[in-house]
Design an enzyme around this catalytic site. Structure first.
Site, PDB file in Angstrom:
ATOM      1  N   TYR A 118      30.027  29.041   0.814  1.00  0.00           N
ATOM      2  CA  TYR A 118      29.519  28.059  -0.144  1.00  0.00           C
ATOM      3  C   TYR A 118      29.623  26.621   0.361  1.00  0.00           C
ATOM      4  O   TYR A 118      28.929  25.739  -0.137  1.00  0.00           O
ATOM      5  CB  TYR A 118      30.222  28.184  -1.505  1.00  0.00           C
ATOM      6  CG  TYR A 118      31.708  28.350  -1.427  1.00  0.00           C
ATOM      7  CD1 TYR A 118      32.550  27.274  -1.208  1.00  0.00           C
ATOM      8  CD2 TYR A 118      32.283  29.613  -1.563  1.00  0.00           C
ATOM      9  CE1 TYR A 118      33.920  27.430  -1.130  1.00  0.00           C
ATOM     10  CE2 TYR A 118      33.652  29.777  -1.486  1.00  0.00           C
ATOM     11  CZ  TYR A 118      34.471  28.689  -1.276  1.00  0.00           C
ATOM     12  OH  TYR A 118      35.830  28.857  -1.193  1.00  0.00           O
TER      13      TYR A 118
ATOM     14  N   GLY B 126      26.452  24.382   1.468  1.00  0.00           N
ATOM     15  CA  GLY B 126      25.622  23.602   0.568  1.00  0.00           C
ATOM     16  C   GLY B 126      26.389  22.848  -0.502  1.00  0.00           C
ATOM     17  O   GLY B 126      25.796  22.182  -1.335  1.00  0.00           O
ATOM     18  N   HIS B 127      27.711  22.939  -0.498  1.00  0.00           N
ATOM     19  CA  HIS B 127      28.514  22.319  -1.574  1.00  0.00           C
ATOM     20  C   HIS B 127      29.655  21.512  -0.990  1.00  0.00           C
ATOM     21  O   HIS B 127      30.784  21.987  -0.955  1.00  0.00           O
ATOM     22  CB  HIS B 127      29.068  23.401  -2.497  1.00  0.00           C
ATOM     23  CG  HIS B 127      29.480  22.910  -3.845  1.00  0.00           C
ATOM     24  ND1 HIS B 127      30.743  22.436  -4.116  1.00  0.00           N
ATOM     25  CD2 HIS B 127      28.794  22.821  -5.009  1.00  0.00           C
ATOM     26  CE1 HIS B 127      30.825  22.112  -5.397  1.00  0.00           C
ATOM     27  NE2 HIS B 127      29.649  22.334  -5.948  1.00  0.00           N
ATOM     28  N   PHE B 128      29.544  20.420  -0.538  1.00  0.00           N
ATOM     29  CA  PHE B 128      28.369  19.601  -0.356  1.00  0.00           C
ATOM     30  C   PHE B 128      28.304  19.217   1.108  1.00  0.00           C
ATOM     31  O   PHE B 128      29.363  18.968   1.705  1.00  0.00           O
ATOM     32  CB  PHE B 128      28.473  18.336  -1.201  1.00  0.00           C
ATOM     33  CG  PHE B 128      28.546  18.580  -2.682  1.00  0.00           C
ATOM     34  CD1 PHE B 128      27.391  18.799  -3.413  1.00  0.00           C
ATOM     35  CD2 PHE B 128      29.766  18.609  -3.331  1.00  0.00           C
ATOM     36  CE1 PHE B 128      27.458  19.004  -4.794  1.00  0.00           C
ATOM     37  CE2 PHE B 128      29.825  18.815  -4.703  1.00  0.00           C
ATOM     38  CZ  PHE B 128      28.681  19.030  -5.435  1.00  0.00           C
TER      39      PHE B 128
ATOM     40  N   VAL C 138      33.563  20.571  -1.034  1.00  0.00           N
ATOM     41  CA  VAL C 138      34.381  20.732  -2.235  1.00  0.00           C
ATOM     42  C   VAL C 138      34.179  22.160  -2.739  1.00  0.00           C
ATOM     43  O   VAL C 138      33.043  22.606  -2.902  1.00  0.00           O
ATOM     44  CB  VAL C 138      33.970  19.735  -3.342  1.00  0.00           C
ATOM     45  CG1 VAL C 138      34.776  19.956  -4.612  1.00  0.00           C
ATOM     46  CG2 VAL C 138      34.125  18.297  -2.858  1.00  0.00           C
TER      47      VAL C 138
END
Length: 140
Positions: free
Chosen positions: A44, A47-49, A54
């Site tokens: 994850y 894309g986060h971020f 985070v």
């Protein structure tokens, strides 16, 4: 108390969605404490971020739910079943969780009747609360 191999015998989850690395305390049907070592390799974080990794709050909640599921699936008669979310209440995000952090995931079952229950869940980084919530679950 439980290593990753033992956890995989209890939970149906598998990487990349197995979000508990070990269980340090366990009283079946009452409470459990697990650990999640957060690394930059988590899918994850792509894309986060970008530029500011985070851990998503929903993933922290899922980690807590998996610890709660371990707590309930180790009760005699619940082996091999699945624990599903029934709801989330009083969710509070208090601290960001970043790569390199180690989450301590504590769940205490406050109500349990038949196949339904409620637990108080708190995720910590060091001694700081990252997330707290009341989780409702159903065992299927």
């Amino acid at each position: 108390m439980l290593n990753i191999d033992e956890i995989q015998k209890i939970l149906p989850h598998r990487p990349p969605f197995l979000l508990v690395d070990r269980v340090e305390e366990l009283e079946p049907g009452i409470r459990a404490t697990g650990k999640k070592c957060v690394t930059m390799n988590e899918p994850y974080f792509q894309g986060h971020f970008p530029g500011k990794a985070v851990m998503p709050g929903v993933i922290i909640l899922e980690s807590l739910a998996q610890v709660g599921a371990i707590c309930m699936l180790t009760v005699e008669g619940n082996e091999g079943k699945i624990v599903l979310f029934g709801g989330m209440d009083k969710v509070r995000f208090k601290r960001q969780v970043l790569p390199g952090d180690v989450l301590t995931l504590k769940v205490e079952i406050s109500k349990s009747k038949g196949n339904f229950g409620v637990g108080t869940a708190i995720a910590y980084v060091d001694d700081q609360v990252a997330v707290e919530a009341t989780l409702t679950f159903a065992i299927e």
